[in-house]
Scaffold this motif. Structure first.
Motif, PDB file in Angstrom:
ATOM      1  N   ALA A  93     -15.572 -15.096  13.485  1.00 52.89           N
ATOM      2  CA  ALA A  93     -14.576 -14.496  14.389  1.00 52.89           C
ATOM      3  C   ALA A  93     -13.145 -14.866  13.995  1.00 52.89           C
ATOM      4  CB  ALA A  93     -14.850 -14.949  15.817  1.00 52.89           C
ATOM      5  N   ALA A  94     -12.970 -15.499  12.840  1.00 50.96           N
ATOM      6  CA  ALA A  94     -11.638 -15.993  12.441  1.00 50.96           C
ATOM      7  C   ALA A  94     -10.615 -14.862  12.330  1.00 50.96           C
ATOM      8  CB  ALA A  94     -11.744 -16.718  11.098  1.00 50.96           C
ATOM      9  N   THR A  95      -9.360 -15.199  12.628  1.00 53.23           N
ATOM     10  CA  THR A  95      -8.267 -14.230  12.411  1.00 53.23           C
ATOM     11  C   THR A  95      -7.459 -14.683  11.183  1.00 53.23           C
ATOM     12  OG1 THR A  95      -6.509 -15.388  13.605  1.00 53.23           O
ATOM     13  CG2 THR A  95      -8.016 -14.024  14.916  1.00 53.23           C
ATOM     14  N   ASP A  96      -6.568 -13.792  10.755  1.00 52.69           N
ATOM     15  CA  ASP A  96      -5.672 -14.100   9.633  1.00 52.69           C
ATOM     16  C   ASP A  96      -4.312 -14.570  10.120  1.00 52.69           C
ATOM     17  OD1 ASP A  96      -7.127 -13.663   7.433  1.00 52.69           O
ATOM     18  OD2 ASP A  96      -6.603 -11.540   7.218  1.00 52.69           O
ATOM     19  N   ALA A  97      -4.220 -14.921  11.417  1.00 50.17           N
ATOM     20  CA  ALA A  97      -2.902 -15.130  12.022  1.00 50.17           C
ATOM     21  C   ALA A  97      -2.041 -16.136  11.244  1.00 50.17           C
ATOM     22  CB  ALA A  97      -3.069 -15.582  13.465  1.00 50.17           C
ATOM     23  N   TYR A  98      -2.607 -17.310  10.949  1.00 50.13           N
ATOM     24  CA  TYR A  98      -1.765 -18.351  10.321  1.00 50.13           C
ATOM     25  C   TYR A  98      -1.460 -18.004   8.868  1.00 50.13           C
ATOM     26  CZ  TYR A  98      -2.464 -20.651  14.694  1.00 50.13           C
ATOM     27  OH  TYR A  98      -2.445 -20.920  16.046  1.00 50.13           O
ATOM     28  N   ARG A  99      -2.366 -17.254   8.208  1.00 52.07           N
ATOM     29  CA  ARG A  99      -2.073 -16.775   6.842  1.00 52.07           C
ATOM     30  C   ARG A  99      -0.925 -15.771   6.888  1.00 52.07           C
ATOM     31  NH1 ARG A  99      -6.357 -18.239   3.229  1.00 52.07           N
ATOM     32  NH2 ARG A  99      -8.216 -18.745   4.412  1.00 52.07           N
ATOM     33  N   THR A 100      -0.928 -14.933   7.924  1.00 48.16           N
ATOM     34  CA  THR A 100       0.149 -13.933   8.048  1.00 48.16           C
ATOM     35  C   THR A 100       1.490 -14.628   8.264  1.00 48.16           C
ATOM     36  OG1 THR A 100      -1.424 -12.410   9.030  1.00 48.16           O
ATOM     37  CG2 THR A 100       0.906 -11.870   9.314  1.00 48.16           C
ATOM     38  N   TRP A 101       1.556 -15.548   9.254  1.00 52.13           N
ATOM     39  CA  TRP A 101       2.838 -16.220   9.514  1.00 52.13           C
ATOM     40  C   TRP A 101       3.303 -16.978   8.265  1.00 52.13           C
ATOM     41  CZ3 TRP A 101      -0.155 -17.581  14.425  1.00 52.13           C
ATOM     42  CH2 TRP A 101       0.127 -16.677  15.445  1.00 52.13           C
ATOM     43  N   SER A 102       2.354 -17.650   7.568  1.00 51.32           N
ATOM     44  CA  SER A 102       2.807 -18.456   6.420  1.00 51.32           C
ATOM     45  C   SER A 102       3.124 -17.596   5.196  1.00 51.32           C
ATOM     46  CB  SER A 102       1.820 -19.573   6.088  1.00 51.32           C
ATOM     47  OG  SER A 102       0.538 -19.083   6.005  1.00 51.32           O
ATOM     48  N   SER A 103       2.714 -16.325   5.196  1.00 55.04           N
ATOM     49  CA  SER A 103       3.016 -15.461   4.050  1.00 55.04           C
ATOM     50  C   SER A 103       4.530 -15.239   3.918  1.00 55.04           C
ATOM     51  CB  SER A 103       2.292 -14.118   4.184  1.00 55.04           C
ATOM     52  OG  SER A 103       2.857 -13.374   5.250  1.00 55.04           O
ATOM     53  N   PHE A 104       5.302 -15.522   4.978  1.00 58.94           N
ATOM     54  CA  PHE A 104       6.759 -15.313   4.907  1.00 58.94           C
ATOM     55  C   PHE A 104       7.485 -16.492   4.261  1.00 58.94           C
ATOM     56  CE2 PHE A 104       5.392 -13.089   8.905  1.00 58.94           C
ATOM     57  CZ  PHE A 104       5.385 -11.833   8.339  1.00 58.94           C
ATOM     58  N   PHE A 105       6.827 -17.646   4.163  1.00 59.85           N
ATOM     59  CA  PHE A 105       7.526 -18.834   3.646  1.00 59.85           C
ATOM     60  C   PHE A 105       7.858 -18.635   2.175  1.00 59.85           C
ATOM     61  CE2 PHE A 105       4.709 -21.361   6.841  1.00 59.85           C
ATOM     62  CZ  PHE A 105       5.457 -20.849   7.894  1.00 59.85           C
ATOM     63  N   LYS A 106       9.087 -19.044   1.805  1.00 54.26           N
ATOM     64  CA  LYS A 106       9.547 -18.883   0.415  1.00 54.26           C
ATOM     65  C   LYS A 106       9.782 -20.261  -0.199  1.00 54.26           C
ATOM     66  CE  LYS A 106      10.360 -14.299   0.248  1.00 54.26           C
ATOM     67  NZ  LYS A 106       9.216 -13.997   1.108  1.00 54.26           N
ATOM     68  N   GLN A 107       9.601 -20.344  -1.510  1.00 53.38           N
ATOM     69  CA  GLN A 107       9.876 -21.586  -2.228  1.00 53.38           C
ATOM     70  C   GLN A 107      11.316 -22.010  -1.949  1.00 53.38           C
ATOM     71  OE1 GLN A 107       7.126 -22.692  -3.925  1.00 53.38           O
ATOM     72  NE2 GLN A 107       8.256 -24.630  -3.971  1.00 53.38           N
ATOM     73  N   SER A 108      11.503 -23.291  -1.611  1.00 54.07           N
ATOM     74  CA  SER A 108      12.841 -23.748  -1.240  1.00 54.07           C
ATOM     75  C   SER A 108      13.000 -25.198  -1.681  1.00 54.07           C
ATOM     76  CB  SER A 108      12.979 -23.655   0.284  1.00 54.07           C
ATOM     77  OG  SER A 108      14.056 -24.414   0.748  1.00 54.07           O
ATOM     78  N   ASP A 109      14.244 -25.597  -2.003  1.00 51.41           N
ATOM     79  CA  ASP A 109      14.430 -27.030  -2.289  1.00 51.41           C
ATOM     80  C   ASP A 109      14.843 -27.771  -1.015  1.00 51.41           C
ATOM     81  OD1 ASP A 109      16.925 -25.998  -2.043  1.00 51.41           O
ATOM     82  OD2 ASP A 109      17.610 -26.505  -4.075  1.00 51.41           O
ATOM     83  N   GLY A 110      14.821 -27.074   0.138  1.00 49.85           N
ATOM     84  CA  GLY A 110      15.209 -27.703   1.402  1.00 49.85           C
ATOM     85  C   GLY A 110      14.016 -28.113   2.253  1.00 49.85           C
ATOM     86  N   ASP A 111      14.332 -28.542   3.471  1.00 50.92           N
ATOM     87  CA  ASP A 111      13.306 -29.036   4.408  1.00 50.92           C
ATOM     88  C   ASP A 111      12.960 -27.964   5.448  1.00 50.92           C
ATOM     89  OD1 ASP A 111      13.530 -31.455   3.103  1.00 50.92           O
ATOM     90  OD2 ASP A 111      14.989 -32.251   4.537  1.00 50.92           O
ATOM     91  N   ALA A 112      11.802 -28.149   6.077  1.00 53.37           N
ATOM     92  CA  ALA A 112      11.363 -27.195   7.101  1.00 53.37           C
ATOM     93  C   ALA A 112      11.022 -27.919   8.396  1.00 53.37           C
ATOM     94  CB  ALA A 112      10.141 -26.421   6.607  1.00 53.37           C
ATOM     95  N   LEU A 113      11.220 -27.204   9.515  1.00 46.86           N
ATOM     96  CA  LEU A 113      10.888 -27.724  10.846  1.00 46.86           C
ATOM     97  C   LEU A 113       9.961 -26.730  11.528  1.00 46.86           C
ATOM     98  CD1 LEU A 113      11.430 -29.711  13.232  1.00 46.86           C
ATOM     99  CD2 LEU A 113      13.346 -28.235  13.875  1.00 46.86           C
ATOM    100  N   ASP A 114       8.790 -27.232  11.982  1.00 47.91           N
ATOM    101  CA  ASP A 114       7.801 -26.389  12.677  1.00 47.91           C
ATOM    102  C   ASP A 114       7.812 -26.834  14.149  1.00 47.91           C
ATOM    103  OD1 ASP A 114       5.607 -24.850  13.375  1.00 47.91           O
ATOM    104  OD2 ASP A 114       4.140 -26.125  12.340  1.00 47.91           O
TER     105      ASP A 114
END
Ligand SMILES: C[S@@+](CC[C@H](N)C(=O)[O-])C[C@H]1O[C@@H](n2cnc3c(N)ncnc32)[C@H](O)[C@@H]1O
Length: 313
Positions: A93-114
């Motif tokens: 029953a799994a969804t792709d939700a977290y794969r979809t949200w994370s598909s927007f992340f781009k390579q960066s030399d900076g930091d991230a806040l979730d």
């Protein structure tokens, strides 16, 4: 709490003055502080680190720690571990939700806040593309679990079937997660304990409708998001609830000067510069819907349409 997190933090009681916190260590395992405290020189408040979990909450938010229902309950832990990692243990029953949200992340030399990271799936995904990642949540139970998962690099938990009947679920994690560069702390979305303009990527996923002041949440995101070369990934079902926030504070649903705009349109207008909530404004890259599920028991599910918008500046 990993030692490197200290240099990113400021006192949440003294946000305007951006006062760094001093770390005192009572017990550490390598880079991880297990017992200690962080102290503000300006207001003298100290923030505990117990069993590895740092609690960087303003006094006004401390009551969330004693809650044993809601997001601190055992049931919620089972629900969110399923939601975040069901695709890893191949649940039909799994969804792709977290794969979809994370598909927007781009390579960066900076930091991230979730922000509102729960048990940490998106923070772990962000660790693939960012130098350092901090996940924050007001649920101590979620933060303890997220830290445990990042330390064990695998998942094993009791999935609730019905009442006290549970089944084990287990899986190995993605080997691309950069475990040393991600950590989780207890902090409040409405008093982010970070200086201005420090994060290259900020996420707020399914959180806006859960905070008492949605506009304050957006204002604080604008404060910590870098002015340039930065991205904001937002998603929410906009299922406003009077027991969480006063209808006068809702950002859609016919209140707060937003007329008949639906939630996602209203957020788009704020991102584009309305009322200078986002300053500089963001360019909207993508918008859409993510089917997302919360599994309460074998027989009780919430099917959610979370509406996302991705902006850059
Ligand atoms: C609906 S859940 C979404 C969790 C996660 N972002 C996801 O989409 O799976 C909302 C989360 O926000 C957290 N939360 C609620 N109010 C918060 C606040 N003021 N500051 C930080 N986290 C908060 C809850 O503990 C919970 O983990």
């Amino acid at each position: 709490m990993k030692k490197w997190v200290t240099e990113k933090l400021i006192c949440p009681e003294c946000l305007a003055k951006e006062i760094p916190l001093d770390l005192t260590i009572a017990e550490a395992h390598d880079d991880d502080v297990i017992e200690g405290e962080l102290t503000c020189d300006s207001c003298s408040r100290s923030y505990p680190i117990r069993k590895g979990v740092a609690v960087i909450l303003p006094e006004a938010s401390m009551s969330v720690l004693s809650e044993t229902t809601g997001y601190n309950s055992k049931n919620m832990l089972s629900s969110y571990l399923w939601s975040h990692f069901c695709d890893f243990f191949n649940d039909p029953a799994a969804t792709d939700a977290y794969r979809t949200w994370s598909s927007f992340f781009k390579q960066s030399d900076g930091d991230a806040l979730d922000i509102g990271c729960s048990v940490g799936r998106l923070s772990l995904e962000l660790s693939k593309t960012h130098s350092r990642v901090i996940g924050i949540d007001t649920s101590i139970s979620f933060i303890e679990k997220a830290r445990e998962l990042a330390s064990k690099k695998s998942l094993e938990f009791d999935l609730i079937i019905e009442g006290f009947i549970t089944e084990k679920r287990a899986c190995a994690f993605d080997t691309d997660f950069n475990y040393d560069h991600v950590d989780f702390i207890v902090a409040d979305a409405l008093a982010l304990p970070f200086p201005g303009r420090v994060f290259s990527t900020v996420t707020s996923i399914n959180l806006l409708e859960k905070v008492a002041s949605p506009i304050k949440h957006l204002i604080d995101i604008n404060r910590v998001l870098k002015e340039k070369k930065s991205m904001f990934v937002f998603s929410d079902p906009f299922s406003w609830d009077e027991s969480v926030s006063d209808p006068d504070h809702w950002l859609s649903g016919g209140t707060n000067g937003n007329g008949s705009f639906r939630g996602i349109e209203s957020i788009g207008r704020y991102l584009s510069g309305k009322d200078e909530i986002f300053n500089p404004p963001l360019e909207i890259l993508e918008k859409g819907n993510v089917p997302w599920k919360i599994r309460k028991t074998a027989n009780l599910w919430e099917h959610i349409n979370s509406q996302f918008i991705v902006g850059i500046r």
